[in-house]
Motif scaffolding. Structure first.
Motif, PDB file in Angstrom:
ATOM      1  N   PRO A   1       0.810  -1.225   0.000  1.00  0.00           N
ATOM      2  CA  PRO A   1       0.000   0.000   0.000  1.00  0.00           C
ATOM      3  C   PRO A   1       0.843   1.274   0.000  1.00  0.00           C
ATOM      4  CG  PRO A   1      -0.852  -1.590   1.576  1.00  0.00           C
ATOM      5  CD  PRO A   1       0.473  -2.110   1.126  1.00  0.00           C
ATOM      6  N   LEU A   2       1.989   1.243   0.695  1.00  0.00           N
ATOM      7  CA  LEU A   2       2.855   2.418   0.725  1.00  0.00           C
ATOM      8  C   LEU A   2       3.541   2.615  -0.618  1.00  0.00           C
ATOM      9  CD1 LEU A   2       2.399   1.445   3.736  1.00  0.00           C
ATOM     10  CD2 LEU A   2       4.499   2.663   4.277  1.00  0.00           C
ATOM     11  N   LEU A   3       3.929   1.508  -1.238  1.00  0.00           N
ATOM     12  CA  LEU A   3       4.550   1.572  -2.561  1.00  0.00           C
ATOM     13  C   LEU A   3       3.594   2.189  -3.578  1.00  0.00           C
ATOM     14  CD1 LEU A   3       6.514  -1.314  -4.258  1.00  0.00           C
ATOM     15  CD2 LEU A   3       4.689  -0.168  -5.507  1.00  0.00           C
ATOM     16  N   VAL A   4       2.341   1.772  -3.543  1.00  0.00           N
ATOM     17  CA  VAL A   4       1.360   2.331  -4.478  1.00  0.00           C
ATOM     18  C   VAL A   4       1.179   3.822  -4.215  1.00  0.00           C
ATOM     19  CG1 VAL A   4      -1.009   2.199  -5.308  1.00  0.00           C
ATOM     20  CG2 VAL A   4       0.213   0.104  -4.733  1.00  0.00           C
ATOM     21  N   GLY A   5       1.217   4.219  -2.946  1.00  0.00           N
ATOM     22  CA  GLY A   5       1.136   5.641  -2.626  1.00  0.00           C
ATOM     23  C   GLY A   5       2.290   6.437  -3.199  1.00  0.00           C
ATOM     24  N   VAL A   6       3.497   5.902  -3.088  1.00  0.00           N
ATOM     25  CA  VAL A   6       4.667   6.573  -3.663  1.00  0.00           C
ATOM     26  C   VAL A   6       4.506   6.712  -5.170  1.00  0.00           C
ATOM     27  CG1 VAL A   6       7.145   6.312  -4.127  1.00  0.00           C
ATOM     28  CG2 VAL A   6       6.245   5.912  -1.823  1.00  0.00           C
ATOM     29  N   ALA A   7       4.059   5.645  -5.839  1.00  0.00           N
ATOM     30  CA  ALA A   7       3.869   5.704  -7.280  1.00  0.00           C
ATOM     31  C   ALA A   7       2.826   6.756  -7.662  1.00  0.00           C
ATOM     32  CB  ALA A   7       3.451   4.334  -7.800  1.00  0.00           C
ATOM     33  N   ALA A   8       1.743   6.852  -6.872  1.00  0.00           N
ATOM     34  CA  ALA A   8       0.707   7.838  -7.168  1.00  0.00           C
ATOM     35  C   ALA A   8       1.232   9.262  -7.026  1.00  0.00           C
ATOM     36  CB  ALA A   8      -0.494   7.617  -6.255  1.00  0.00           C
ATOM     37  N   VAL A   9       1.976   9.529  -5.962  1.00  0.00           N
ATOM     38  CA  VAL A   9       2.550  10.859  -5.773  1.00  0.00           C
ATOM     39  C   VAL A   9       3.508  11.188  -6.917  1.00  0.00           C
ATOM     40  CG1 VAL A   9       4.189  12.158  -4.360  1.00  0.00           C
ATOM     41  CG2 VAL A   9       2.246  11.037  -3.297  1.00  0.00           C
ATOM     42  N   ASP A  10       4.363  10.252  -7.277  1.00  0.00           N
ATOM     43  CA  ASP A  10       5.313  10.503  -8.353  1.00  0.00           C
ATOM     44  C   ASP A  10       4.603  10.765  -9.677  1.00  0.00           C
ATOM     45  OD1 ASP A  10       7.338  10.178  -6.553  1.00  0.00           O
ATOM     46  OD2 ASP A  10       7.981   8.214  -7.281  1.00  0.00           O
ATOM     47  N   ALA A  11       3.511  10.045  -9.915  1.00  0.00           N
ATOM     48  CA  ALA A  11       2.767  10.259 -11.153  1.00  0.00           C
ATOM     49  C   ALA A  11       2.131  11.647 -11.182  1.00  0.00           C
ATOM     50  CB  ALA A  11       1.692   9.185 -11.297  1.00  0.00           C
ATOM     51  N   VAL A  12       1.533  12.058 -10.069  1.00  0.00           N
ATOM     52  CA  VAL A  12       0.900  13.380 -10.011  1.00  0.00           C
ATOM     53  C   VAL A  12       1.932  14.485 -10.179  1.00  0.00           C
ATOM     54  CG1 VAL A  12      -0.280  14.997  -8.470  1.00  0.00           C
ATOM     55  CG2 VAL A  12      -1.084  12.633  -8.655  1.00  0.00           C
TER      56      VAL A  12
END
Length: 246
Positions: free
Chosen positions: A75-86
Motif C-alpha cells: 500500500p505504501l509503494l502504491v502511494g509513492v507511485a501515485a505521488v510521483d505520477a501526479v
C-alpha cells in the motif's frame, strides 16, 4: 506490464479485479472504470465521483517471490507511485498522509486500497486507486481537492492512468527484484514523500480510542512509529489527523 480492461460503469474495480484474479487472470491485469458506483476505501468507507471526473482503477499483482511479511509495504509503494505520477505529470505538490492518502495542502486528492486475494494460483494483491481529476469545488467535500482545482485543468483521467501505470510498474519491479526489501528503495522513497513524519498527530482508532504524539518514523514493516512522551507506540492501522509540525 499492464493489460487494461476499460468499462463504462461498475460497482467496484477492486471487486472486479479480485474476481478476475480468482479466475486465473495474470499479473498486470487492470480494470479502469468511467464511473464507479460503490468504490471502497480504507476502513470500509465508500467513495464515489461524478462519471468521467476521476481515475478509478485497480491493478492485479502477484508478488510470489516476495516474502509475505513484506507485503504490507505494497500500500505504501502504491502511494509513492501515485505521488510521483501526479508530481511528474502535473507539477502539483502532492504528498502522502500515512499510510497512503494522497494530499495537496491537507486536502485529499486520492485514496488507495490494497487488498489480499486468495486464488487457486496463490495469494495475490489488488491495488485500487481513486484519484480526483476534473471535479469542481461543488462536486467535492471541503476536505478534498482535484487536479483541476490545483491548477492542472487540462489533465484527463486517461493521461493520469498512463502516468500512474508507468510509475507503479517501475516501483513494483524494483521492489520485486529486491524481494520486497524496504531498505533497497521503497522505504527511503516513502519517507521523502510522507507529510505525516515529523508532525504532531492524532491517531483515531475504530470505536472511540485515540492517541496523540509525534509521527517519528516508519518501521521495517511500514507501520507508523508514534512518539508519545517517553514511549514509542507502533501503529498498524488508524485514521491520522495532522495537528501541527514540530
Amino acid at each position: 506490464m499492464w493489460q487494461v480492461r476499460r468499462v463504462e460503469e461498475t460497482g467496484s474495480t477492486n471487486v472486479d479485479v479480485a474476481e478476475l484474479a480468482r479466475s486465473g487472470a495474470a499479473e498486470g491485469t487492470a480494470v479502469v472504470a468511467g464511473y464507479q458506483r460503490t468504490g471502497r476505501g480504507r476502513l470500509d468507507r465508500t467513495w464515489e465521483a461524478p462519471p468521467g471526473s476521476s481515475l478509478a482503477v485497480s491493478f492485479l499483482l502477484r508478488p510470489r517471490d516476495v516474502p509475505v511479511e513484506r507485503w504490507p509495504w505494497l500500500p505504501l509503494l502504491v502511494g509513492v507511485a501515485a505521488v510521483d505520477a501526479v508530481v511528474g505529470l502535473t507539477g502539483v505538490g502532492a504528498k502522502l498522509k500515512w499510510p497512503n492518502d494522497v494530499l495537496v495542502d491537507e486536502r485529499k486528492l486520492a485514496g488507495i486500497l490494497v487488498e489480499r486475494v486468495d486464488t487457486p494460483q496463490g495469494a495475490a494483491a489488488v491495488a485500487g486507486i481513486g484519484l480526483n481529476v476534473t471535479q469542481r469545488r461543488d462536486q467535492l467535500p471541503p476536505t478534498a481537492t482535484s487536479l483541476f482545482l490545483e491548477g492542472a485543468a487540462g489533465i484527463q483521467p486517461a493521461e493520469m492512468l498512463e502516468a500512474l501505470g508507468d510509475r507503479l510498474a517501475e516501483r513494483y519491479a524494483e521492489w520485486h527484484d529486491h524481494r520486497g526489501d524496504p531498505a533497497a528503495g521503497i522505504a527511503p522513497a516513502y519517507r521523502q514523500r510522507c507529510a505525516t513524519l515529523g508532525r504532531q498527530v492524532r491517531v483515531e482508532f475504530p470505536g472511540s480510542d485515540a492517541a496523540e504524539g509525534v509521527a517519528a518514523d516508519i518501521d521495517d514493516t511500514g507501520r507508523l512509529v508514534l512518539q508519545t512522551g517517553t514511549e514509542r507506540r507502533v501503529i498498524g492501522a488508524g485514521d491520522i489527523v495532522h495537528l501541527r509540525p514540530v
